[in-house]
Design an enzyme around this catalytic site. Structure first.
Site: not given
Length: 301
Positions: A58, A91, A182, A244
């Site tokens: 990530d 994130h 998304n 996520s």
């Protein structure tokens, strides 16, 4: 009352006993609905007999965050090898918190408490990333013998190098969990679209699919709307939406299943267990919106 409840939880998690029992209260369920929607009986017992190694590929993890201290086993900066990892984007830290945060006053209890985190930075400070860095991060994770790779992002187009890295990881027995994306339900991102990867889409508290969530090759859904997350600030919490975060929840569930098992489990084994406990949503049986349903962890008491 809230502080008292959290003190009880902290005391429970701080026990030296081999087994620790977690009970989620109605107040905690109201504050963080996601937790109680995936724990079948609002409780769980961690054995701590083994640690599941999870690579969070990530934007990096803020290892100094008080709720994450001591959890990171190793780190690798695929963007700038050798340089210290900073998660300016936030994130990766949020994903790490959802998977394994210690009990805290913000009611952001990590799904799994028996893990080591492997921090792999492949996304930049704006959340973007190159496939080459992702492939490098996956290769590093393979070399470090992790049990699970969490990929809470994806790419619209297929890529041969990415596919080969995914296949190599699964050949080594690594479970890969990835976000469906998304994308307004138009498609499923890669690598979630690969058959060898467990693809996760997201739902809201009323058990309806998030309109922004990917559809198509979906294996399971998990909470992904109005989810509280840890931020880089020690005293800040915000609410987020997206596959996520549902992916992180699914990774935590799978880590707990691995922790429960006395023997290694294959991808087929994991799916069989998940299929038995998941709550069917939408059309009867597996479909392209909810997959096999809302992922669940059975009570192991």
């Amino acid at each position: 009352m809230r502080k008292l409840l959290m003190i009880v939880l902290v005391l429970l998690m701080g026990c030296t006993d081999k087994n620790t029992h977690l009970d989620l209260t109605d107040i905690e369920c109201k504050t963080n609905w996601a937790l109680c929607s995936v724990f079948s009986d609002k409780s769980y017992q961690y054995s701590f007999e083994k640690k599941i190694k999870i690579a969070i590929v990530d934007s990096g993890i803020n290892g100094d965050h008080p709720e994450l201290t001591g959890l990171i086993r190793k780190s690798y900066n695929a963007i700038n090898p050798g340089q210290k990892i900073l998660d300016s984007y936030g994130h990766g830290t949020a994903i790490a918190g959802m998977i394994s945060a210690k009990p805290n006053e913000y009611i952001i209890q990590g799904i799994s408490q028996s893990v080591y985190l492997y921090d792999v930075k492949v996304l930049n400070d704006k959340g973007g990333g190159e496939i080459e860095d992702v492939v490098d991060g996956i290769e590093w994770s393979i070399n470090n013998n992790v049990d699970i790779i969490n990929l809470s992002f994806g790419f619209q187009k297929d890529n041969q190098a990415l596919r080969e890295a995914i296949l190599k990881a699964t050949t080594h027995g690594i479970i890969i969990v990835a976000a469906a994306g998304n994308n307004l339900g138009l498609y499923t991102d890669y690598p979630a679209k690969y058959e060898e990867v467990i693809s996760i889409s997201s739902i809201s508290e009323n058990l309806k699919v998030d309109p922004f969530a990917g559809k198509g090759k979906v294996d399971y859904v998990a909470p992904g709307v109005k989810i509280p997350i840890l931020t880089n600030g020690e005293d800040k919490v915000r609410y987020v939406n997206g596959t996520s975060f549902s992916t992180a929840i699914a990774t935590g569930i799978i880590a707990n299943i691995l922790e429960q098992s006395e023997k290694p489990l294959s991808l087929t084994d994991i799916k069989e267990k998940l299929n038995k406990t998941s709550i069917d949503l939408g059309e009867k049986g597996k479909d392209t919106t909810y997959g096999n349903g809302l992922i669940q962890l059975p009570n192991n008491n």
